[in-house]
Design a protein around this motif. Structure first.
Motif, short mmCIF file in Angstrom:
data_model
loop_
_atom_site.label_atom_id
_atom_site.label_comp_id
_atom_site.label_asym_id
_atom_site.label_seq_id
_atom_site.Cartn_x
_atom_site.Cartn_y
_atom_site.Cartn_z
N CYS A 23 1.17 -1.13 0.22
CA CYS A 23 0.12 -0.20 0.13
C CYS A 23 1.01 1.41 -0.07
O CYS A 23 0.79 2.16 1.01
CB CYS A 23 -0.53 0.24 1.33
SG CYS A 23 -2.02 1.71 1.44
N ASN A 75 0.19 7.91 -1.99
CA ASN A 75 -0.02 8.61 -3.22
C ASN A 75 1.15 8.62 -4.02
O ASN A 75 1.81 9.88 -3.45
CB ASN A 75 -1.33 8.72 -3.79
CG ASN A 75 -2.69 8.47 -3.81
OD1 ASN A 75 -2.56 6.81 -3.91
ND2 ASN A 75 -3.68 8.82 -2.82
N ALA A 108 -2.83 5.54 2.27
CA ALA A 108 -4.00 6.14 3.42
C ALA A 108 -4.34 4.81 3.60
O ALA A 108 -5.40 5.57 4.80
CB ALA A 108 -5.10 6.59 1.78
N GLU A 109 -4.87 3.54 3.37
CA GLU A 109 -5.74 2.45 3.78
C GLU A 109 -4.01 1.92 4.52
O GLU A 109 -4.31 0.31 4.87
CB GLU A 109 -6.04 1.60 2.99
CG GLU A 109 -7.24 2.76 1.94
CD GLU A 109 -7.81 1.18 0.78
OE1 GLU A 109 -7.85 0.18 1.09
OE2 GLU A 109 -8.86 1.62 0.53
N GLY A 110 -3.00 2.13 4.68
CA GLY A 110 -1.76 1.65 5.32
C GLY A 110 -2.53 1.19 7.06
O GLY A 110 -1.37 -0.03 7.32
N ALA A 112 -5.11 0.21 8.26
CA ALA A 112 -6.21 -0.60 8.52
C ALA A 112 -5.02 -1.68 7.58
O ALA A 112 -5.02 -2.73 8.04
CB ALA A 112 -7.35 -0.84 7.11
N ARG A 113 -4.00 -1.27 6.73
CA ARG A 113 -3.05 -2.52 6.49
C ARG A 113 -2.45 -3.69 7.17
O ARG A 113 -2.22 -4.72 7.44
CB ARG A 113 -2.26 -2.11 5.02
CG ARG A 113 -3.21 -1.72 3.82
CD ARG A 113 -3.37 -3.11 2.78
NE ARG A 113 -4.52 -2.43 1.81
CZ ARG A 113 -3.65 -2.54 0.83
NH1 ARG A 113 -2.83 -3.40 0.45
NH2 ARG A 113 -4.73 -2.25 -0.60
N TRP A 114 -1.97 -2.62 8.13
CA TRP A 114 -1.14 -2.85 9.41
C TRP A 114 -1.65 -3.76 9.86
O TRP A 114 -1.01 -4.75 10.67
CB TRP A 114 -0.82 -1.57 10.20
CG TRP A 114 0.46 -2.01 11.04
CD1 TRP A 114 0.03 -1.55 12.10
CD2 TRP A 114 1.29 -3.13 10.88
NE1 TRP A 114 0.96 -1.85 13.04
CE2 TRP A 114 2.01 -2.66 12.75
CE3 TRP A 114 1.88 -3.49 10.53
CZ2 TRP A 114 3.21 -3.21 12.75
CZ3 TRP A 114 3.34 -4.56 10.69
CH2 TRP A 114 3.91 -4.22 11.73
N THR A 115 -2.25 -3.54 10.85
CA THR A 115 -3.75 -4.23 11.70
C THR A 115 -3.96 -5.49 10.60
O THR A 115 -3.71 -6.21 11.83
CB THR A 115 -5.15 -3.06 11.95
OG1 THR A 115 -4.97 -2.25 12.38
CG2 THR A 115 -5.80 -3.90 12.74
N GLU A 116 -5.07 -5.05 9.79
CA GLU A 116 -4.65 -6.41 9.16
C GLU A 116 -3.35 -7.60 9.08
O GLU A 116 -3.29 -8.98 9.34
CB GLU A 116 -5.11 -6.83 8.14
CG GLU A 116 -5.45 -8.07 6.80
CD GLU A 116 -6.14 -8.02 5.28
OE1 GLU A 116 -6.15 -8.58 4.59
OE2 GLU A 116 -6.01 -6.35 4.59
#
Length: 466
Positions: free
Chosen positions: A245, A248, A328-330, A332-336
Motif C-alpha cells: 500500500c 499516492n 491512505a489505507e496503510g 488498516a493494512r497494518w492491522t490486517e
C-alpha cells in the motif's frame, strides 16, 4: 532406502511436523520446488519430499542414519574438494550410517529460504543449522552432530555425495529442456550446413534443419505452460493475502502493486517480491518467525520498516514501511497484517542518529521487497535472460531468419521442401521472438508504468536496487 513413493502434494508444509526444512527462495518456473519440496521427520524416519510429491525415507538409528557430520566449510576451493556444486560453498551436512557412509547430503545454502539475501555474508556453524531448521530436526530425531572444518577430516573419510545422495533440486530448468535445446541446436547446425552444400541433391536436409530449430521454441513453450499449469493447480490454503500500500505519488509500478504480496497460510508465511519470487518461512517450530518488530524514527516516531524475526532476534524478512503501509489505507493494512501473522508485535524506536535497516539481511530485503527499476525488472523476468540464463537468446531468431531465407531460395527448384523450410523458419522465429517481444511490450506499456494514483511527484524518491 525405500523406493520413492508418490504422495499427494498439497499445501506446502501443512500437516508436516515441525521443524521441517524449506528450500531457498525461487521464481517462476521453479515455484514447484519452493512450494512442495521439504525435509522432515515422520516418527523414526527422515523424509525427503520432492517437488512432484515423491518421498524418500530413511530409518533413524540401527540400519539407518546414526550421525550427522556438518562440514562447516566456506569457499569454492573447499566445495570443489568435496565435489560440491557452487551452492556447496556454504558447507554441507552429511547424514551417515553406522559405518560412516553418506546416506544423504544436504547442501545448506539450498535449504535456507533467505540464503540469497545473506549471500555476501553467509552464516556459519550452529547459527546456520538453527536457521535452516536442521539443528532442531536433528535434535528431535536424536541424531548427534559432529562439526568439522577441514575437507580431509577423518569423519569425512567415508563420505561422498553425488547422484541421489545430494538433496537438492534442479527443477527451475529441467534436464529434458536443456537436452532438447542442445540437441535441436546441434542438429540444426549440422543439417543446415550440409543442406547448403547439397541443396540440389539433398534439399531435405534444409527441411530437417528447420524442424530441428522449431524444437527449441516448442520445448520452451512446453516448459512454461507446464509450470503455469502446476502453479494454478496448487492448493495453497491461503488464510490472508496482503498487498503493498504505497502512498499516492510514490511512483510504485503496476508490477509491484499487483505481484508483490505476503501470503499467510496455515504453516507458512510466504513473501512474494515484485518479480514473483517466493520465500516460505515457518510459522511454528524452533526456526519459526516468532515476532514482528516495527522500527520507528527517532524524534517523531514515524514508522520506517517492519522485520519478521526468529529466535534470538535473527531477521528472517523485512518490509519497508513506505511501500507496504505508507498509503491512505496503510493503517488498516497494518492491522490486517498483524492479525494475520499472529505474532507478538514490538514497536522499537531507533536511537538518535540511527537509521533503519541496521541488519544486513534487512538492508537487502528492504530493497528486494520494494519496486524494482523497470529495466532490471524486464531483464530478470525475461525467460532467456533471467530464467535459463541464456545470453544467446538472440541467436535462435537469427538462425530462424537464415533458415527462412534459405527456404525461399530453393522454392523454385523444390517447391514443397522449400515452403516447408520457410514455414518452419517462420514458426521458429515467431515462437522465439514473439514471447520476448510480447514480454517487453507488456512490461513497458503496463507492468513497469506507475500504478493508478502512483505517478511520481517531485518530492518522491525511489530506493535504488543494489
Amino acid at each position: 532406502m525405500t523406493d520413492p513413493q508418490r504422495v499427494p502434494v498439497g499445501n506446502g508444509t501443512a500437516g508436516i511436523a515441525e521443524p521441517a526444512l524449506r528450500p531457498a527462495a525461487r521464481r517462476p518456473p521453479g515455484l514447484e520446488v519452493v512450494r512442495h519440496a521439504r525435509i522432515y521427520r515422520d516418527g523414526r524416519e527422515l523424509v525427503v519430499r520432492s517437488p512432484r510429491g515423491t518421498e524418500r525415507r530413511q530409518a533413524i538409528g540401527t540400519g539407518g542414519i546414526r550421525r550427522a557430520v556438518h562440514a562447516d566449510l566456506l569457499g569454492l576451493d573447499a566445495a570443489r574438494q568435496m565435489g560440491l556444486p557452487l551452492t556447496g560453498r556454504w558447507g554441507v551436512v552429511d547424514l551417515q550410517d553406522g559405518d560412516g557412509r553418506t546416506v544423504w547430503r544436504i547442501p545448506l545454502a539450498e535449504w535456507l529460504p533467505e540464503s540469497a539475501l545473506v549471500e555476501p555474508h553467509p552464516l556459519r556453524g550452529e547459527k546456520l543449522l538453527e536457521r535452516t531448521g536442521l539443528a532442531g530436526l536433528l535434535k528431535e530425531s536424536g541424531i548427534p552432530v559432529h562439526r568439522v572444518h577441514e575437507p580431509d577430516d577423518p569423519l569425512l573419510a567415508g563420505s561422498s555425495g553425488g547422484g541421489d545422495k545430494d538433496i537438492r533440486f534442479y527443477d527451475t530448468v529441467p534436464v529434458w529442456h536443456s537436452v532438447a535445446r542442445g540437441t535441436g541446436m546441434l542438429l540444426w547446425a549440422v543439417a543446415f550446413l550440409l543442406g547448403l552444400m547439397l541443396r540440389d541433391s539433398a534439399p531435405w536436409l534444409l527441411a530437417l534443419a528447420g524442424l530441428a530449430l522449431l524444437a527449441l521454441p516448442v520445448a520452451t513453450a512446453t516448459l512454461r505452460l507446464r509450470a503455469r499449469g502446476k502453479e494454478r493447480r496448487d492448493d495453497l490454503g491461503v488464510r490472508a493475502r496482503l498487498s503493498p500500500c504505497p502512498p499516492n505519488g510514490a511512483g510504485a509500478t503496476a508490477r509491484f502493486c499487483t505481484t508483490a504480496m505476503v501470503r499467510v497460510q496455515s504453516a507458512d508465511i510466504v513473501l512474494v517480491d515484485s518479480l514473483g519470487g517466493e520465500r516460505w518461512l515457518p510459522r511454528s517450530g524452533p526456526h519459526s518467525v516468532d515476532r514482528v518488530v516495527r522500527f520507528l524514527a527517532p524524534g517523531d516516531g514515524t514508522p520506517l520498516g517492519v522485520e519478521l524475526q526468529g529466535s534470538g532476534g535473527q531477521v528472517r524478512a523485512a518490509l519497508p514501511w513506505k511501500w507496504w503501509f505508507g498509503g491512505a489505507e496503510g493503517g488498516a493494512r497494518w492491522t490486517e497484517f498483524v492479525a494475520a501473522v499472529g505474532r507478538p508485535v514490538d514497536d522499537r524506536p531507533l536511537g538518535k542518529g540511527k537509521q533503519w535497516p541496521q541488519d544486513q539481511l534487512a538492508r537487502a530485503d528492504s530493497v528486494q521487497m520494494a519496486p524494482v527499476e523497470a529495466k532490471e525488472a524486464r531483464r530478470i523476468t525475461s525467460f532467456h535472460g533471467g530464467v535459463i540464463g541464456d545470453s544467446t537468446g538472440f541467436l535462435v531468431p537469427l538462425f530462424s531468419l537464415l533458415t527462412l531465407g534459405t527456404g525461399l531460395s530453393v522454392t523454385g527448384a523444390h517447391p514443397a521442401i522449400g515452403w516447408l523450410v520457410v514455414a518452419s523458419g517462420a514458426l521458429a522465429f515467431c515462437g522465439t521472438a514473439g514471447p520476448d517481444i510480447s514480454h517487453s511490450l507488456r512490461s513497458r506499456l503496463r507492468l513497469d508504468r506507475p500504478a493508478q494514483g502512483q505517478a511520481p511527484d517531485n518530492s518522491s524518491e525511489r530506493e535504488p536496487r543494489s
